[in-house]
Design a protein around this motif. Structure first.
Motif, PDB file in Angstrom:
ATOM      1  N   LYS A   1       0.830  -1.209   0.000  1.00 20.03           N
ATOM      2  CA  LYS A   1       0.000   0.000   0.000  1.00 20.03           C
ATOM      3  C   LYS A   1       0.862   1.256   0.000  1.00 20.03           C
ATOM      4  CE  LYS A   1      -4.087  -2.029   2.223  1.00 20.03           C
ATOM      5  NZ  LYS A   1      -4.997  -1.976   3.399  1.00 20.03           N
ATOM      6  N   GLU A   2       1.878   1.273   0.859  1.00 22.69           N
ATOM      7  CA  GLU A   2       2.765   2.432   0.926  1.00 22.69           C
ATOM      8  C   GLU A   2       3.506   2.622  -0.388  1.00 22.69           C
ATOM      9  OE1 GLU A   2       5.113   1.239   4.183  1.00 22.69           O
ATOM     10  OE2 GLU A   2       3.784   2.068   5.715  1.00 22.69           O
ATOM     11  N   CYS A   3       3.968   1.508  -0.961  1.00 20.63           N
ATOM     12  CA  CYS A   3       4.700   1.573  -2.230  1.00 20.63           C
ATOM     13  C   CYS A   3       3.805   2.113  -3.344  1.00 20.63           C
ATOM     14  CB  CYS A   3       5.233   0.188  -2.585  1.00 20.63           C
ATOM     15  SG  CYS A   3       6.414   0.194  -3.958  1.00 20.63           S
ATOM     16  N   SER A   4       2.549   1.684  -3.383  1.00 23.24           N
ATOM     17  CA  SER A   4       1.613   2.167  -4.408  1.00 23.24           C
ATOM     18  C   SER A   4       1.417   3.678  -4.305  1.00 23.24           C
ATOM     19  CB  SER A   4       0.261   1.454  -4.264  1.00 23.24           C
ATOM     20  OG  SER A   4       0.391   0.075  -4.499  1.00 23.24           O
TER      21      SER A   4
ATOM     22  N   GLU B   1      -0.968  -8.980   6.239  1.00 20.22           N
ATOM     23  CA  GLU B   1      -2.234  -8.555   5.645  1.00 20.22           C
ATOM     24  C   GLU B   1      -2.283  -8.885   4.158  1.00 20.22           C
ATOM     25  OE1 GLU B   1      -4.962  -4.491   5.181  1.00 20.22           O
ATOM     26  OE2 GLU B   1      -3.145  -4.486   6.416  1.00 20.22           O
ATOM     27  N   GLU B   2      -1.184  -8.634   3.447  1.00 17.66           N
ATOM     28  CA  GLU B   2      -1.156  -8.932   2.019  1.00 17.66           C
ATOM     29  C   GLU B   2      -1.143 -10.436   1.769  1.00 17.66           C
ATOM     30  OE1 GLU B   2       1.464  -7.970  -2.025  1.00 17.66           O
ATOM     31  OE2 GLU B   2       2.066  -7.108  -0.102  1.00 17.66           O
ATOM     32  N   ILE B   3      -0.377 -11.174   2.587  1.00 17.54           N
ATOM     33  CA  ILE B   3      -0.349 -12.624   2.433  1.00 17.54           C
ATOM     34  C   ILE B   3      -1.727 -13.215   2.682  1.00 17.54           C
ATOM     35  CG2 ILE B   3       0.531 -14.768   3.475  1.00 17.54           C
ATOM     36  CD1 ILE B   3       3.215 -13.451   3.753  1.00 17.54           C
ATOM     37  N   LEU B   4      -2.453 -12.649   3.643  1.00 22.91           N
ATOM     38  CA  LEU B   4      -3.813 -13.089   3.916  1.00 22.91           C
ATOM     39  C   LEU B   4      -4.679 -12.968   2.668  1.00 22.91           C
ATOM     40  CD1 LEU B   4      -5.676 -14.032   6.286  1.00 22.91           C
ATOM     41  CD2 LEU B   4      -6.276 -11.621   6.585  1.00 22.91           C
ATOM     42  N   GLU B   5      -4.564 -11.858   1.962  1.00 22.24           N
ATOM     43  CA  GLU B   5      -5.341 -11.657   0.730  1.00 22.24           C
ATOM     44  C   GLU B   5      -4.875 -12.601  -0.378  1.00 22.24           C
ATOM     45  OE1 GLU B   5      -8.041  -9.813   0.477  1.00 22.24           O
ATOM     46  OE2 GLU B   5      -7.756  -9.446   2.626  1.00 22.24           O
ATOM     47  N   ILE B   6      -3.576 -12.850  -0.448  1.00 22.72           N
ATOM     48  CA  ILE B   6      -3.048 -13.771  -1.463  1.00 22.72           C
ATOM     49  C   ILE B   6      -3.618 -15.172  -1.256  1.00 22.72           C
ATOM     50  CG2 ILE B   6      -0.956 -14.901  -2.337  1.00 22.72           C
ATOM     51  CD1 ILE B   6       0.579 -12.327  -1.587  1.00 22.72           C
TER      52      ILE B   6
ATOM     53  N   ASP C   1     -11.518 -18.788   8.798  1.00 20.24           N
ATOM     54  CA  ASP C   1     -10.761 -17.540   8.867  1.00 20.24           C
ATOM     55  C   ASP C   1      -9.577 -17.641   9.826  1.00 20.24           C
ATOM     56  OD1 ASP C   1     -12.413 -16.356   7.050  1.00 20.24           O
ATOM     57  OD2 ASP C   1     -13.649 -15.298   8.524  1.00 20.24           O
ATOM     58  N   THR C   2      -9.763 -18.371  10.922  1.00 20.23           N
ATOM     59  CA  THR C   2      -8.678 -18.527  11.891  1.00 20.23           C
ATOM     60  C   THR C   2      -7.500 -19.278  11.280  1.00 20.23           C
ATOM     61  OG1 THR C   2     -10.249 -18.537  13.730  1.00 20.23           O
ATOM     62  CG2 THR C   2      -8.052 -19.426  14.169  1.00 20.23           C
ATOM     63  N   ASP C   3      -7.802 -20.331  10.522  1.00 21.96           N
ATOM     64  CA  ASP C   3      -6.739 -21.116   9.879  1.00 21.96           C
ATOM     65  C   ASP C   3      -6.011 -20.294   8.821  1.00 21.96           C
ATOM     66  OD1 ASP C   3      -7.299 -23.557  11.296  1.00 21.96           O
ATOM     67  OD2 ASP C   3      -9.075 -23.769  10.033  1.00 21.96           O
ATOM     68  N   VAL C   4      -6.758 -19.511   8.052  1.00 21.23           N
ATOM     69  CA  VAL C   4      -6.146 -18.683   7.009  1.00 21.23           C
ATOM     70  C   VAL C   4      -5.232 -17.640   7.644  1.00 21.23           C
ATOM     71  CG1 VAL C   4      -6.587 -17.029   5.163  1.00 21.23           C
ATOM     72  CG2 VAL C   4      -8.031 -19.055   5.378  1.00 21.23           C
ATOM     73  N   LYS C   5      -5.673 -17.036   8.754  1.00 24.04           N
ATOM     74  CA  LYS C   5      -4.833 -16.064   9.451  1.00 24.04           C
ATOM     75  C   LYS C   5      -3.576 -16.718  10.009  1.00 24.04           C
ATOM     76  CE  LYS C   5      -8.513 -12.846  10.776  1.00 24.04           C
ATOM     77  NZ  LYS C   5      -9.274 -12.241  11.902  1.00 24.04           N
ATOM     78  N   LYS C   6      -3.726 -17.935  10.525  1.00 19.60           N
ATOM     79  CA  LYS C   6      -2.564 -18.653  11.051  1.00 19.60           C
ATOM     80  C   LYS C   6      -1.575 -18.965   9.927  1.00 19.60           C
ATOM     81  CE  LYS C   6      -3.234 -21.594  14.327  1.00 19.60           C
ATOM     82  NZ  LYS C   6      -3.581 -22.803  15.108  1.00 19.60           N
ATOM     83  N   ALA C   7      -2.097 -19.396   8.777  1.00 14.71           N
ATOM     84  CA  ALA C   7      -1.233 -19.674   7.629  1.00 14.71           C
ATOM     85  C   ALA C   7      -0.511 -18.406   7.178  1.00 14.71           C
ATOM     86  CB  ALA C   7      -2.053 -20.256   6.481  1.00 14.71           C
ATOM     87  N   ALA C   8      -1.221 -17.273   7.181  1.00 21.92           N
ATOM     88  CA  ALA C   8      -0.603 -16.005   6.789  1.00 21.92           C
ATOM     89  C   ALA C   8       0.518 -15.631   7.755  1.00 21.92           C
ATOM     90  CB  ALA C   8      -1.659 -14.904   6.746  1.00 21.92           C
ATOM     91  N   THR C   9       0.320 -15.895   9.033  1.00 23.31           N
ATOM     92  CA  THR C   9       1.360 -15.619  10.024  1.00 23.31           C
ATOM     93  C   THR C   9       2.585 -16.484   9.781  1.00 23.31           C
ATOM     94  OG1 THR C   9      -0.287 -15.003  11.692  1.00 23.31           O
ATOM     95  CG2 THR C   9       1.901 -15.598  12.493  1.00 23.31           C
TER      96      THR C   9
ATOM     97  N   THR D   1       1.463 -16.376  17.899  1.00 26.84           N
ATOM     98  CA  THR D   1       0.917 -16.364  16.541  1.00 26.84           C
ATOM     99  C   THR D   1      -0.426 -15.650  16.464  1.00 26.84           C
ATOM    100  OG1 THR D   1      -0.088 -18.544  16.925  1.00 26.84           O
ATOM    101  CG2 THR D   1       2.095 -18.491  15.896  1.00 26.84           C
ATOM    102  N   ALA D   2      -0.872 -15.028  17.558  1.00 19.68           N
ATOM    103  CA  ALA D   2      -2.170 -14.354  17.558  1.00 19.68           C
ATOM    104  C   ALA D   2      -2.118 -13.078  16.710  1.00 19.68           C
ATOM    105  CB  ALA D   2      -2.593 -14.017  18.989  1.00 19.68           C
ATOM    106  N   ASP D   3      -3.269 -12.681  16.179  1.00 24.08           N
ATOM    107  CA  ASP D   3      -3.388 -11.436  15.425  1.00 24.08           C
ATOM    108  C   ASP D   3      -3.533 -10.292  16.433  1.00 24.08           C
ATOM    109  OD1 ASP D   3      -3.809  -9.389  13.697  1.00 24.08           O
ATOM    110  OD2 ASP D   3      -5.645 -10.174  12.791  1.00 24.08           O
ATOM    111  N   LEU D   4      -2.440  -9.573  16.660  1.00 21.66           N
ATOM    112  CA  LEU D   4      -2.416  -8.530  17.693  1.00 21.66           C
ATOM    113  C   LEU D   4      -2.512  -7.127  17.111  1.00 21.66           C
ATOM    114  CD1 LEU D   4       0.432 -10.001  19.942  1.00 21.66           C
ATOM    115  CD2 LEU D   4      -2.041 -10.237  20.247  1.00 21.66           C
ATOM    116  N   ARG D   5      -2.806  -7.022  15.821  1.00 15.91           N
ATOM    117  CA  ARG D   5      -2.915  -5.701  15.200  1.00 15.91           C
ATOM    118  C   ARG D   5      -4.050  -4.902  15.840  1.00 15.91           C
ATOM    119  NH1 ARG D   5      -3.452  -7.518   9.095  1.00 15.91           N
ATOM    120  NH2 ARG D   5      -4.644  -9.122  10.175  1.00 15.91           N
ATOM    121  N   GLY D   6      -3.742  -3.662  16.180  1.00 13.06           N
ATOM    122  CA  GLY D   6      -4.750  -2.783  16.762  1.00 13.06           C
ATOM    123  C   GLY D   6      -4.929  -2.944  18.253  1.00 13.06           C
ATOM    124  N   THR D   7      -4.201  -3.888  18.876  1.00  7.07           N
ATOM    125  CA  THR D   7      -4.360  -4.110  20.319  1.00  7.07           C
ATOM    126  C   THR D   7      -3.332  -3.348  21.150  1.00  7.07           C
ATOM    127  OG1 THR D   7      -2.888  -6.038  20.367  1.00  7.07           O
ATOM    128  CG2 THR D   7      -5.219  -6.437  19.848  1.00  7.07           C
TER     129      THR D   7
END
Length: 519
Positions: free
Chosen positions: A5-8, A149-154, A172-180, A255-261
């Motif tokens: 996003k920043e690069c774009s 975040e980008e890997i999650l979308e990929i 969704d939990t498994d996909v987030k874990k895989a992205a991590t 491995t938890a999603d701690l973004r925004g915490t």
């Protein structure tokens, strides 16, 4: 350094400002071209891209604009067309020999000056730096590997089209874990791993383990790091209840999603204390319990003979650890690798290594959990012990009575595949007073060897007792050193066993007050 996003946004600004020379540092050409393709559509300017395989083509329509595929042909195309077309933007994907003052670099500098006069932009994509005088004519940016975040979308883009047509158990939990787990690798590597899973006709819950294994294979040849394979069946750690309690509480944060915490994932622990009491074994146990790969950083192999070589090797090893995250990074006997920092006998190399390691420890964001161990606390740099470097400093003492009972039971089951009666166990617990875990293992190993050679019927209770009596622990051979180590730990560390450091019950409030774990 920038994410997608920043690069774009930066690319949009550079193109709108008509920066004459733009260098993009990356190993992923396709991601950068996607960014410029999007910018071309949004801003409404034509962009041409050159590669050796396809020649010069229009970026959006992918139509041929020049038959000459060579690099000199591409530079000639720029020279001929830059004065004729306003706002011309050309991307060069393969530009060797522009790191230094070369003929190619000077020719490109001349073309950049031509672009300045005509409102054009020349973009170079590569993974190497650009000659300083050329770079100062324009701007540069570096595109990071995809973040979580980008890997999650990929991952979603890869598997969502197949939901309903094949069995996909990931929620969704498994996909987030895989992205991590896949954080730190490129987009194409992520896609290759996921489509390989799809190729077998289903994606099951247990395929998360295959995701981890696939990433490990990508980094199988790692400079400065050694991948440690741990046998889950035989690994067991007795005692250390305080350390176990802390690890159980913090395991879910790794491995938890701690973004925004506002919460940071645990960074690591420093284990100090009496030799042979399970510090190194604990590193292996943590990796097994948390289901994470274990890597060992051997600081002795980092040191080089040339100025700056050691620092370069450490930087490369730590950067690689970031790429293989999430993982457990085991640094055994850290004081030996950084010993010169306290004595100044190596020309300052160890001091610089300490500074570099502490900077990485403080600033790195990858989920690398460090387990550092130390035996000789007198050689530990004081900077390493400051609060906040590690999440916790644990003191691993000689095992208590109950811990010795547990350790003896573990090794007997492992070596003899049996148990002993309660009376004999009580005697062995008393005989092993002052033993380290390694001392107990040695005594039981002597019994197991006799059982293998002479048969299990040859093992008597007296032989068991003699095996323990024959061990001379460090508390007998070097009691002063043990006392010094314990005195150091009483004021500075948390007891890994949960019992007071230096004894199973406090002798007085001042000497055994110690620190406690907040839970």
């Amino acid at each position: 350094m920038a994410n997608i996003k920043e690069c774009s946004q930066i690319v949009d600004n550079y193109l709108k400002a008509r920066i004459p020379f733009i260098s993009v540092r990356t190993c992923e050409r396709s991601r950068v071209l996607d960014i410029f393709r999007k910018s071309s559509q949004e801003i409404g300017i034509p962009i041409y891209v050159h590669s050796i395989s396809k020649g010069m083509r229009e970026l959006i329509e992918d139509t041929q604009v020049s038959d000459d595929r060579s690099l000199p042909g591409a530079l000639d195309f720029i020279s001929e067309n830059m004065p004729k077309k306003s706002n011309l933007t050309i991307i060069l994907t393969e530009m060797p020999d522009i790191e230094d003052d070369t003929d190619t670099a000077r020719q490109l500098m001349d073309l950049t000056l031509l672009a300045t006069e005509n409102g054009g932009s020349i973009v170079v994509i590569g993974n190497k730096p650009v000659w300083g005088q050329l770079q100062r004519l324009g701007m540069s940016l570096t595109l990071d590997n995809p973040d979580e975040e980008e890997i999650l979308e990929i991952i979603k883009e890869c598997i969502d089209p197949y939901r309903g047509s094949m069995e996909i158990q990931w929620d969704d939990t498994d996909v987030k874990k895989a992205a991590t787990f896949l954080n730190g690798i490129s987009k194409i590597e992520t896609e290759n791993i996921i489509v390989t899973l799809l190729a077998k006709g289903s994606i099951l819950k247990e395929d998360i383990n295959e995701v981890m294994s696939a990433k490990e294979r990508i980094f199988s040849d790692i400079s400065g790091l050694e991948r440690i394979k741990v046998n889950n069946d035989i690994l067991n750690v007795g005692g250390l209840a305080g350390l176990r309690q802390w690890l159980n509480v913090n395991s879910q944060l790794v491995t938890a999603d701690l973004r925004g915490t506002g919460i940071k994932p645990p960074r690591g622990v420093l284990l100090v204390g009496v030799p042979g009491c399970g510090k190194s074994l604990s590193a292996k146990a943590i990796a097994v319990d948390w289901n994470l790969p274990l890597y060992r950083l051997d600081l002795s192999t980092i040191h080089g003979q040339y100025l700056g070589q050691s620092e370069g090797r450490l930087k490369e090893a730590l950067a690689t650890a970031d790429h293989v995250a999430p993982c457990v990074l085991w640094i055994d006997e850290i004081e030996k690798g950084l010993a010169g920092a306290t004595g100044g006998g190596d020309g300052g190399t160890s001091t610089r290594l300490v500074g570099q390691f502490l900077f990485w420890l403080q600033e790195a964001t990858a989920r690398v959990f460090i387990v550092a161990t130390a035996n000789d606390i007198s050689k530990l740099p004081v900077e390493l012990l400051r609060r906040g470097r590690f999440d916790e400093l644990f003191f691993v003492d000689l095992p208590t009575r109950e811990e010795r009972r547990e350790i003896i039971s573990i090794y007997i089951k492992k070596g003899l595949k049996s148990e002993i009666n309660e009376d004999l166990m009580n005697e062995l617990v008393e005989l092993s007073d002052g033993f380290s875990g390694a001392d107990i293992e040695s005594a039981v190993n002597d019994v197991a060897k006799k059982a293998y050679l002479d048969g299990f019927e040859s093992i008597t209770e007296d032989f068991f007792k003699k095996a323990f009596i024959n061990v001379v622990p460090m508390t007998k051979t070097n009691p002063e050193k043990i006392e010094d180590i314990r005195n150091w730990g009483k004021e500075r560390a948390v007891s890994a066993s949960g019992a007071p450091i230096g004894g199973e019950s406090p002798n007085n409030s001042s000497k055994n007050r110690g620190r406690t774990i907040l839970m």
